[in-house]
Design a protein around this motif. Structure first.
Motif, PDB file in Angstrom:
ATOM      1  N   VAL A 126       9.798   5.742 -12.388  1.00  0.00           N
ATOM      2  CA  VAL A 126      10.427   5.366 -11.115  1.00  0.00           C
ATOM      3  C   VAL A 126       9.415   5.477  -9.970  1.00  0.00           C
ATOM      4  O   VAL A 126       9.305   4.588  -9.124  1.00  0.00           O
ATOM      5  CB  VAL A 126      11.661   6.261 -10.849  1.00  0.00           C
TER       6      VAL A 126
ATOM      7  N   PHE B 220       6.934   2.671 -10.097  1.00  0.00           N
ATOM      8  CA  PHE B 220       7.559   1.412  -9.683  1.00  0.00           C
ATOM      9  C   PHE B 220       7.668   1.343  -8.160  1.00  0.00           C
ATOM     10  O   PHE B 220       7.396   0.301  -7.554  1.00  0.00           O
ATOM     11  CB  PHE B 220       8.946   1.298 -10.325  1.00  0.00           C
ATOM     12  N   VAL B 221       8.041   2.466  -7.553  1.00  0.00           N
ATOM     13  CA  VAL B 221       8.241   2.484  -6.095  1.00  0.00           C
ATOM     14  C   VAL B 221       6.910   2.319  -5.358  1.00  0.00           C
ATOM     15  O   VAL B 221       6.824   1.553  -4.396  1.00  0.00           O
ATOM     16  CB  VAL B 221       8.954   3.787  -5.647  1.00  0.00           C
ATOM     17  N   VAL B 222       5.853   2.976  -5.819  1.00  0.00           N
ATOM     18  CA  VAL B 222       4.588   2.933  -5.065  1.00  0.00           C
ATOM     19  C   VAL B 222       3.738   1.708  -5.412  1.00  0.00           C
ATOM     20  O   VAL B 222       2.831   1.358  -4.647  1.00  0.00           O
ATOM     21  CB  VAL B 222       3.733   4.215  -5.267  1.00  0.00           C
ATOM     22  N   ARG B 223       4.043   1.042  -6.549  1.00  0.00           N
ATOM     23  CA  ARG B 223       3.261  -0.152  -6.908  1.00  0.00           C
ATOM     24  C   ARG B 223       3.484  -1.257  -5.880  1.00  0.00           C
ATOM     25  O   ARG B 223       4.588  -1.428  -5.384  1.00  0.00           O
ATOM     26  CB  ARG B 223       3.685  -0.650  -8.294  1.00  0.00           C
ATOM     27  N   THR B 224       2.424  -2.003  -5.603  1.00  0.00           N
ATOM     28  CA  THR B 224       2.577  -3.073  -4.611  1.00  0.00           C
ATOM     29  C   THR B 224       3.315  -4.272  -5.201  1.00  0.00           C
ATOM     30  O   THR B 224       3.915  -5.053  -4.471  1.00  0.00           O
ATOM     31  CB  THR B 224       1.195  -3.532  -4.095  1.00  0.00           C
ATOM     32  N   SER B 225       3.284  -4.416  -6.529  1.00  0.00           N
ATOM     33  CA  SER B 225       3.985  -5.553  -7.146  1.00  0.00           C
ATOM     34  C   SER B 225       5.396  -5.144  -7.556  1.00  0.00           C
ATOM     35  O   SER B 225       5.722  -3.957  -7.627  1.00  0.00           O
ATOM     36  CB  SER B 225       3.217  -6.026  -8.375  1.00  0.00           C
ATOM     37  N   LEU B 226       6.206  -6.151  -7.829  1.00  0.00           N
ATOM     38  CA  LEU B 226       7.593  -5.900  -8.234  1.00  0.00           C
ATOM     39  C   LEU B 226       7.689  -6.095  -9.750  1.00  0.00           C
ATOM     40  O   LEU B 226       8.308  -7.031 -10.238  1.00  0.00           O
ATOM     41  CB  LEU B 226       8.514  -6.882  -7.493  1.00  0.00           C
TER      42      LEU B 226
ATOM     43  N   LEU C  34      15.107   4.720  -2.525  1.00  0.00           N
ATOM     44  CA  LEU C  34      13.934   3.845  -2.427  1.00  0.00           C
ATOM     45  C   LEU C  34      13.784   3.022  -3.696  1.00  0.00           C
ATOM     46  O   LEU C  34      13.456   1.829  -3.667  1.00  0.00           O
ATOM     47  CB  LEU C  34      12.674   4.691  -2.231  1.00  0.00           C
ATOM     48  N   PHE C  35      14.020   3.686  -4.827  1.00  0.00           N
ATOM     49  CA  PHE C  35      13.901   3.024  -6.131  1.00  0.00           C
ATOM     50  C   PHE C  35      14.920   1.885  -6.265  1.00  0.00           C
ATOM     51  O   PHE C  35      14.556   0.750  -6.587  1.00  0.00           O
ATOM     52  CB  PHE C  35      14.097   4.060  -7.243  1.00  0.00           C
TER      53      PHE C  35
ATOM     54  N   LYS D  72      14.129  -1.037  -3.906  1.00  0.00           N
ATOM     55  CA  LYS D  72      13.052  -1.931  -4.371  1.00  0.00           C
ATOM     56  C   LYS D  72      13.509  -2.744  -5.581  1.00  0.00           C
ATOM     57  O   LYS D  72      13.171  -3.910  -5.730  1.00  0.00           O
ATOM     58  CB  LYS D  72      11.802  -1.115  -4.705  1.00  0.00           C
TER      59      LYS D  72
ATOM     60  N   SER E  40      11.661  -9.728  -3.425  1.00  0.00           N
ATOM     61  CA  SER E  40      10.201  -9.605  -3.283  1.00  0.00           C
ATOM     62  C   SER E  40       9.886  -8.165  -2.886  1.00  0.00           C
ATOM     63  O   SER E  40      10.778  -7.410  -2.499  1.00  0.00           O
ATOM     64  CB  SER E  40       9.689 -10.558  -2.217  1.00  0.00           C
ATOM     65  N   THR E  41       8.601  -7.801  -2.999  1.00  0.00           N
ATOM     66  CA  THR E  41       8.213  -6.415  -2.713  1.00  0.00           C
ATOM     67  C   THR E  41       8.457  -6.089  -1.242  1.00  0.00           C
ATOM     68  O   THR E  41       7.867  -6.707  -0.361  1.00  0.00           O
ATOM     69  CB  THR E  41       6.716  -6.209  -3.013  1.00  0.00           C
TER      70      THR E  41
ATOM     71  N   LEU F  22       6.746  -0.899   1.820  1.00  0.00           N
ATOM     72  CA  LEU F  22       7.069   0.463   1.375  1.00  0.00           C
ATOM     73  C   LEU F  22       7.248   1.402   2.558  1.00  0.00           C
ATOM     74  O   LEU F  22       8.188   2.197   2.595  1.00  0.00           O
ATOM     75  CB  LEU F  22       5.977   0.981   0.437  1.00  0.00           C
TER      76      LEU F  22
END
Lengths: 192, 159
Positions: free
Chosen positions: A146, A149-155, B64-65, B68, B73-74, B77
């Motif tokens: 998790v 996933f949250v800190v990655r720049t991609s989805l 947050l999880f 996202k 799209s991203t 953050l």
């Protein structure tokens, strides 16, 4: 040193976390035992510690569980391990009292023969500790997945799904160990 | 953790500890710390501080999880983090008001203040064009579930 479970060779932090929990378990078990030693006087006043645990059965009696008890132990433990596996970090508050109680139980039965002690406590507890440690590992695998996933720049949902599935693959081991532990605990027939 | 987050959190912990201290049974305080007010406050601050940090981390992180996960799209953050943690902070201060109402005036309608952060969360999701369909329900689910559970807890403890 690599993590012994297959497919998790690079999970060094996870190995550290599980080792920390094992050390904590030993420490808290010792604390639980020492606390029981210190309150032994009061316990003796309330009735024999062993007698209290065993329902004050006379010497020569036999204690055996029923199938319903075995099923009850299994469902209770499975629910507990499931909760531990979804609560990283916070699960320490669930795990810690278990080991304090284990140390206390070890003290309570210390005067019984070693065979009875093993059958009553240690034989099934080994499996429960394994199941608990795997549940802790699962919780942190979920957390890492998790967090990444949250800190990655991609989805990248595919990667997230793969990482969550890798953690979820450990659940059958937890279920198997829990059932085995419950079977041994529920199937224990102790002759005093 | 940024100073803009630390200061309100510290203020919340001090206020809720003081509220707990003023409403605590003196006999319990005496038994625990020998009637030392400072020691009771320190114990309460430690307890509330730990629970608060864990709550903010768990509820904020999970929200947050899901936020996202629900986005097409991203999302930014830093923007999402600020929004989510601000909502959690507002929720904490609203529960403080609810607890104060309950303790000082023995009324439980203070719990209604929890509707404010819940409504704000719904507005944030509703206005976000990157969150569509089922995602609108999922995006703030952990935060809304926590708020609902907290409201039930507050109503239950007051009766």
């Amino acid at each position: 040193m690599t993590w012994p479970l297959p497919g998790l060779g690079s999970m060094r932090p996870l190995g550290e976390i599980v080792r920390f929990h094992l050390v904590l378990a030993a420490f808290l078990g010792g604390i639980g035992y020492l606390v029981s030693v210190m309150v032994a006087g009061q316990v003796a006043e309330l009735g024999s510690a062993t007698g209290g645990l065993l329902g004050e059965g006379p010497v020569g009696s036999t204690i055996a569980s029923t199938g319903a008890e075995t099923w009850g132990i299994a469902t209770h433990n499975l629910a507990f391990f499931a909760l531990v596996s979804i609560l990283p970090v916070a699960n320490i508050a669930l795990v810690a009292p278990q080991f304090l109680a284990l140390g206390s139980h070890a003290y309570v039965i210390k005067d019984l023969s070693w065979t009875i002690q093993v059958e009553m406590l240690y034989r099934h507890t080994v499996f429960e500790i394994f199941a608990l440690m795997i549940s802790v590992a699962i919780s942190y695998l979920f957390l890492f997945a998790v967090r990444d996933f949250v800190v990655r720049t991609s989805l990248d949902r595919t990667r997230l799904r793969q990482e969550l599935m890798r953690a979820a693959r450990l659940y059958p081991a937890v279920v198997a160990l829990t059932l085995l532990g419950a079977f041994l605990e529920g199937g224990a027939v102790v002759h005093i | 953790m940024k100073l803009s987050m630390v200061l309100p959190l510290a203020a919340y912990v001090v206020l809720i500890s003081w509220l707990g201290f003023s409403g605590a049974d003196p006999a319990v305080g005496e038994a625990l710390t020998g009637n030392s007010g400072t020691a009771v406050m320190a114990l309460l601050a430690l307890l509330y501080g730990g629970v608060t940090l864990l709550t903010v981390w768990l509820v904020g992180g999970l929200t947050l999880f899901t936020y996202k996960l629900s986005s097409r799209s991203t999302p930014s953050l830093s923007g999402a983090t600020r929004t989510v943690y601000n909502l959690v902070l507002v929720e904490l201060f609203m529960r403080l008001i609810a607890l104060a109402c309950e303790q000082w005036w023995q009324v439980d309608w203070g719990t209604l203040t929890l509707l404010l952060p819940a409504f704000a969360a719904i507005v944030v999701v509703a206005r976000d064009r990157q969150v569509v369909g089922v995602g609108k329900l999922l995006a703030m689910a952990p935060f809304l579930l926590y708020t609902a559970a907290d409201a039930l807890f507050l109503l239950g403890s007051g009766s």
